[in-house]
Design an enzyme around this catalytic site. Structure first.
Site, PDB file in Angstrom:
ATOM      1  N   ALA A 279       0.831  -1.200   0.000  1.00  0.00           N
ATOM      2  CA  ALA A 279       0.000   0.000   0.000  1.00  0.00           C
ATOM      3  C   ALA A 279       0.867   1.251   0.000  1.00  0.00           C
ATOM      4  CB  ALA A 279      -0.916  -0.003   1.222  1.00  0.00           C
TER       5      ALA A 279
ATOM      6  N   GLY B 160      -0.971  -5.736   0.009  1.00  0.00           N
ATOM      7  CA  GLY B 160      -2.133  -5.721  -0.868  1.00  0.00           C
ATOM      8  C   GLY B 160      -1.909  -6.428  -2.192  1.00  0.00           C
TER       9      GLY B 160
ATOM     10  N   GLU C   2      -2.493  -9.996  -1.423  1.00  0.00           N
ATOM     11  CA  GLU C   2      -3.926 -10.191  -1.192  1.00  0.00           C
ATOM     12  C   GLU C   2      -4.703 -10.210  -2.500  1.00  0.00           C
ATOM     13  OE1 GLU C   2      -5.116  -8.337   2.999  1.00  0.00           O
ATOM     14  OE2 GLU C   2      -3.899  -6.950   1.806  1.00  0.00           O
TER      15      GLU C   2
ATOM     16  N   GLU D 293       2.566  -7.021   6.954  1.00  0.00           N
ATOM     17  CA  GLU D 293       1.875  -5.984   7.706  1.00  0.00           C
ATOM     18  C   GLU D 293       2.181  -5.992   9.208  1.00  0.00           C
ATOM     19  OE1 GLU D 293      -0.770  -6.381   4.029  1.00  0.00           O
ATOM     20  OE2 GLU D 293       0.562  -7.651   5.219  1.00  0.00           O
TER      21      GLU D 293
END
Length: 260
Positions: free
Chosen positions: A65, A110, A113, A134
């Protein structure tokens, strides 16, 4: 539809969605909105059987991110950002098309993901990393990682990756089933497209219904899941491709599927 960070290119029944937000495709609100719109557009394209998601950048698929933007978010904004990315990734699971993550660089946070929400994960061999770091930043994955990773690699392996914020090499990712295949970088684009075209040559409607039955039924008790299978089997039986496939078998010829 026009995009700032995304291009869509159709080749036959294959659609390539290429991501291009230098230097590493960091996810922010604007980029997330574009992903949502592009995935929604792909979902509505009736003549597409296979979707490839890849990066136009040399070393990064999505390397996480936009940390500066995340650091400025309050709790409500953080929840909305998570909801946006979850919503975009949910489209990939929902669309009755086969989705391939063509991971041609780092897929972190992300990016990992997003790849988890795809049906296939093909990755370049080499030095690129994939994982969910994270926890090392004091945050948690918010785009589906805590839910999709355990379903893919198992609870124990997923917890270790999540709790230690682990990233891993392509070889380790392949060994635990996080990615499906490693491809040499010089052959990557060609082999991904060849694989996509082979899938796209099949009965697109049947492939879509198979995917829908798997994702819809996987968390149900068996009897309820079998009802899902019956529902999609009945719907598929009405398609041109189902009739063509059975007729071609009887007539001892190759079927001519039309994704109809």
């Amino acid at each position: 539809m026009s995009y700032e960070f995304i291009t869509l290119k159709q080749e036959g029944r294959v659609l390539t969605i290429s991501l291009n937000r230098p230097p590493t495709n960091p996810l922010n609100g604007v980029f997330g909105q574009e992903l949502f719109k592009a995935f929604s557009e792909a979902e509505q394209m009736e003549d597409i059987t296979v979707v490839i998601i890849t990066s136009a950048l040399e070393k990064a698929f999505i390397a996480g991110a936009d940390i500066k933007e995340m650091a400025a978010q309050d709790a409500a904004e953080a929840e909305q950002f998570s909801k946006l990315l979850q919503g975009a990734n949910n489209i990939l699971n929902r669309m009755k098309k086969i989705v391939i993550a063509a991971i041609n660089g780092h897929a972190l946070g992300g990016g990992c993901e997003l790849a988890l929400a795809c049906d296939y994960r093909l990755m370049t061999s080499g030095k690129a990393l994939i994982g969910l770091p994270e926890a090392g930043l004091g945050i948690i994955p918010g785009a589906g990682g805590t839910q999709r990773l355990p379903r893919l690699v198992g609870l124990s392996k997923a917890l270790d990756i999540l709790l230690r914020g682990r990233t891993m090499s392509p070889q380790e990712a392949l060994a635990i089933g996080l990615v499906d295949k490693l491809i040499e970088p010089e052959n990557f684009q060609a082999e991904v497209m060849q694989f996509a075209q082979e899938l796209a040559a099949g009965a697109g409607k049947a492939l879509g219904y198979i995917k829908a039955a798997v994702y819809e039924g996987i968390d149900f008790p068996l009897e309820q899941a079998l009802a899902v299978e019956r529902k999609y089997s009945a719907e598929n039986s009405k398609t041109h491709d189902a009739k063509e496939g059975l007729t071609a078998f009887v007539e001892k010829r190759r079927p001519e599927f039309k994704n109809e």
